[in-house]
Scaffold this active site. Structure first.
Site, PDB file in Angstrom:
ATOM      1  N   TYR A 257       0.826  -1.217   0.000  1.00 53.76           N
ATOM      2  CA  TYR A 257       0.000   0.000   0.000  1.00 53.76           C
ATOM      3  C   TYR A 257       0.857   1.263   0.000  1.00 53.76           C
ATOM      4  O   TYR A 257       0.421   2.291  -0.511  1.00 53.76           O
ATOM      5  CB  TYR A 257      -1.007  -0.021   1.168  1.00 53.76           C
ATOM      6  CG  TYR A 257      -2.109  -1.021   0.887  1.00 53.76           C
ATOM      7  CD1 TYR A 257      -3.119  -0.740  -0.035  1.00 53.76           C
ATOM      8  CD2 TYR A 257      -2.108  -2.277   1.492  1.00 53.76           C
ATOM      9  CE1 TYR A 257      -4.100  -1.663  -0.338  1.00 53.76           C
ATOM     10  CE2 TYR A 257      -3.092  -3.213   1.195  1.00 53.76           C
ATOM     11  CZ  TYR A 257      -4.089  -2.903   0.288  1.00 53.76           C
ATOM     12  OH  TYR A 257      -5.057  -3.824  -0.029  1.00 53.76           O
TER      13      TYR A 257
ATOM     14  N   HIS B 198     -14.478   1.133  -0.653  1.00 55.45           N
ATOM     15  CA  HIS B 198     -13.371   0.232  -0.300  1.00 55.45           C
ATOM     16  C   HIS B 198     -12.272   0.943   0.490  1.00 55.45           C
ATOM     17  O   HIS B 198     -11.159   0.443   0.584  1.00 55.45           O
ATOM     18  CB  HIS B 198     -12.782  -0.412  -1.565  1.00 55.45           C
ATOM     19  CG  HIS B 198     -13.691  -1.429  -2.208  1.00 55.45           C
ATOM     20  ND1 HIS B 198     -13.486  -1.956  -3.459  1.00 55.45           N
ATOM     21  CD2 HIS B 198     -14.827  -2.016  -1.745  1.00 55.45           C
ATOM     22  CE1 HIS B 198     -14.455  -2.822  -3.742  1.00 55.45           C
ATOM     23  NE2 HIS B 198     -15.284  -2.871  -2.725  1.00 55.45           N
TER      24      HIS B 198
ATOM     25  N   CYS C 276      -6.162   2.422  13.386  1.00 56.06           N
ATOM     26  CA  CYS C 276      -5.317   1.899  14.467  1.00 56.06           C
ATOM     27  C   CYS C 276      -5.974   0.662  15.068  1.00 56.06           C
ATOM     28  O   CYS C 276      -7.137   0.709  15.483  1.00 56.06           O
ATOM     29  CB  CYS C 276      -5.109   2.967  15.542  1.00 56.06           C
ATOM     30  SG  CYS C 276      -4.174   2.317  16.957  1.00 56.06           S
TER      31      CYS C 276
ATOM     32  N   SER D 120     -14.927  -3.952 -13.589  1.00 52.73           N
ATOM     33  CA  SER D 120     -15.158  -5.252 -14.226  1.00 52.73           C
ATOM     34  C   SER D 120     -16.476  -5.874 -13.786  1.00 52.73           C
ATOM     35  O   SER D 120     -16.936  -6.838 -14.397  1.00 52.73           O
ATOM     36  CB  SER D 120     -14.003  -6.204 -13.893  1.00 52.73           C
ATOM     37  OG  SER D 120     -13.838  -6.284 -12.494  1.00 52.73           O
TER      38      SER D 120
HETATM   39  P1  OAD Z   1     -10.765  -4.308 -12.334  1.00 51.87           P
HETATM   40  O1  OAD Z   1      -9.297  -4.320 -12.569  1.00 51.87           O
HETATM   41  O2  OAD Z   1     -11.419  -5.580 -11.936  1.00 51.87           O
HETATM   42  O3  OAD Z   1     -11.524  -3.793 -13.636  1.00 51.87           O
HETATM   43  C1  OAD Z   1     -11.132  -2.629 -14.296  1.00 51.87           C
HETATM   44  C2  OAD Z   1     -12.093  -2.400 -15.445  1.00 51.87           C
HETATM   45  O4  OAD Z   1     -11.750  -1.180 -16.062  1.00 51.87           O
HETATM   46  C3  OAD Z   1     -12.070  -3.487 -16.541  1.00 51.87           C
HETATM   47  O5  OAD Z   1     -13.401  -3.880 -16.826  1.00 51.87           O
HETATM   48  C4  OAD Z   1     -11.415  -2.774 -17.725  1.00 51.87           C
HETATM   49  O6  OAD Z   1     -11.957  -3.219 -18.982  1.00 51.87           O
HETATM   50  C5  OAD Z   1     -11.797  -1.331 -17.462  1.00 51.87           C
HETATM   51  N1  OAD Z   1     -10.849  -0.344 -18.019  1.00 51.87           N
HETATM   52  C6  OAD Z   1      -9.502  -0.413 -18.099  1.00 51.87           C
HETATM   53  N2  OAD Z   1      -8.986   0.699 -18.628  1.00 51.87           N
HETATM   54  C7  OAD Z   1     -10.040   1.510 -18.908  1.00 51.87           C
HETATM   55  C8  OAD Z   1     -10.168   2.801 -19.494  1.00 51.87           C
HETATM   56  N3  OAD Z   1      -9.107   3.510 -19.885  1.00 51.87           N
HETATM   57  N4  OAD Z   1     -11.413   3.318 -19.649  1.00 51.87           N
HETATM   58  C9  OAD Z   1     -12.508   2.611 -19.253  1.00 51.87           C
HETATM   59  N5  OAD Z   1     -12.445   1.381 -18.702  1.00 51.87           N
HETATM   60  C10 OAD Z   1     -11.237   0.842 -18.524  1.00 51.87           C
HETATM   61  O7  OAD Z   1     -11.041  -3.142 -11.260  1.00 51.87           O
HETATM   62  P2  OAD Z   1     -12.346  -2.908 -10.365  1.00 51.87           P
HETATM   63  O8  OAD Z   1     -13.570  -3.281 -11.103  1.00 51.87           O
HETATM   64  O9  OAD Z   1     -12.238  -1.537  -9.841  1.00 51.87           O
HETATM   65  O10 OAD Z   1     -10.995  -4.302  -4.319  1.00 51.87           O
HETATM   66  O11 OAD Z   1     -12.105  -3.930  -9.207  1.00 51.87           O
HETATM   67  C11 OAD Z   1     -13.022  -3.986  -8.145  1.00 51.87           C
HETATM   68  C12 OAD Z   1     -12.315  -4.298  -6.864  1.00 51.87           C
HETATM   69  O12 OAD Z   1     -11.532  -5.471  -7.026  1.00 51.87           O
HETATM   70  C13 OAD Z   1     -11.299  -3.257  -6.436  1.00 51.87           C
HETATM   71  O13 OAD Z   1     -11.866  -2.178  -5.737  1.00 51.87           O
HETATM   72  C14 OAD Z   1     -10.366  -4.039  -5.578  1.00 51.87           C
HETATM   73  C15 OAD Z   1     -10.229  -5.274  -6.420  1.00 51.87           C
HETATM   74  O14 OAD Z   1      -9.886  -6.435  -5.761  1.00 51.87           O
HETATM   75  C16 OAD Z   1     -10.263  -4.370  -3.195  1.00 51.87           C
HETATM   76  O15 OAD Z   1      -9.049  -4.292  -3.203  1.00 51.87           O
HETATM   77  C17 OAD Z   1     -11.073  -4.573  -1.971  1.00 51.87           C
END
Ligand code: OAD
Length: 241
Positions: free
Chosen positions: A56, A109, A117, A178
């Site tokens: 992080y 999130h 803490c 996603s």
């Molecule tokens: P993901 O990495 O699962 O998905 C990212 C999405 O963004 C995909 O569907 C890509 O197609 C899309 N993408 C990539 N580049 C893009 C762009 N330039 N314009 C538009 N779309 C684009 O990320 P999240 O859906 O955010 O949780 O993941 C959800 C959660 O899973 C996160 O918050 C995290 C992770 O594990 C925790 O860490 C608790």
């Protein structure tokens, strides 16, 4: 038609991709380099706090050096046009929405800029690295701070507020996510139940979520989100009653 629609926007890592922050599930995504159970679970932190803190720390550093892009700015503009009926829910832990000017933002999130803490259970703002030497600004305990991030197996923040907003939504858009992680993945279902018009904005079309949305807009968020916002503002500014 409502003159001022209730708008709920959900964002994910894709909206920050063009600011240089990596997504989780892309070919070069975070979860291809790290194991979720090592860096994003309470058990992983208990096993190896240094590994988790370093993970992080790097992300905090990357986020601090990234700049909001046109998609973040577009959402801030949308809020300015509908200041009393707009909620931005983000799964992102960076602060690019705030730095773009968004005000009503819920980080479901958590955020990189806060720590929790484990001794006094209070939160504090935090800008630099967290290490074994870090001291809680409230109770002064050493080696007791964890990132204020919701890990797998933990309950996301603000769920009551978010579900209430979704139950009253007229417009819902999921941008750059996603749709694989619940409960956020279920928001489109709640918005649909409320009768909202639902939009998915993503770089790629997603077979898993395609049918859940009224409209799927494909392309990079820095192009598609500003167009979506401008269309929405134009549509509702033409409505007179
Ligand atoms: P993901 O990495 O699962 O998905 C990212 C999405 O963004 C995909 O569907 C890509 O197609 C899309 N993408 C990539 N580049 C893009 C762009 N330039 N314009 C538009 N779309 C684009 O990320 P999240 O859906 O955010 O949780 O993941 C959800 C959660 O899973 C996160 O918050 C995290 C992770 O594990 C925790 O860490 C608790």
């Amino acid at each position: 038609m409502n003159i001022t629609p209730n708008i709920v926007i959900l964002t994910g890592a894709g909206i920050s991709a063009e600011s240089g922050l990596e997504t989780f599930r892309g070919s070069d995504g975070t979860w291809n380099k790290y194991k979720v159970e090592d860096v994003a679970t309470p058990e992983g932190f208990a096993r190896s706090p240094d590994l988790v803190n370093n993970f992080y720390n790097k992300r905090r550093h990357d986020a601090a050096n990234a700049r909001p892009n046109k998609a973040h700015l577009a959402l801030a503009k949308l809020e300015k046009n509908f200041p009393h009926s707009f909620l931005l829910v983000t799964q992102n832990v960076d602060d690019l929405h705030e730095r773009a000017g968004s005000k009503n933002v819920l980080h479901m999130h958590g955020t990189l800029n806060h720590v929790l803490c484990l001794t006094c259970h209070k939160r504090a703002e935090w800008k630099g690295d967290v290490t074994a030497e870090s001291i809680c600004p409230h109770c002064h305990a050493k080696a007791s701070l964890r990132p204020d991030i919701v890990w797998f197996g933990e309950i996301p923040f603000y769920m009551e507020k978010i579900e209430k907003a979704l139950s009253q939504a007229d417009i819902f858009a999921a941008i750059g996510t996603s749709g694989l992680v619940y409960p956020a993945a279920g928001f489109v279902g709640l918005a649909r139940q409320a009768g909202a018009e639902c939009f998915e904005i993503n770089l790629a079309t997603n077979p898993a979520t395609y049918e859940l949305f009224d409209e799927v807009i494909s392309g990079p968020a820095t192009k598609t989100a500003p167009d979506f916002v401008d269309n929405l503002i134009a549509k509702y500014s033409q409505v007179t009653d």
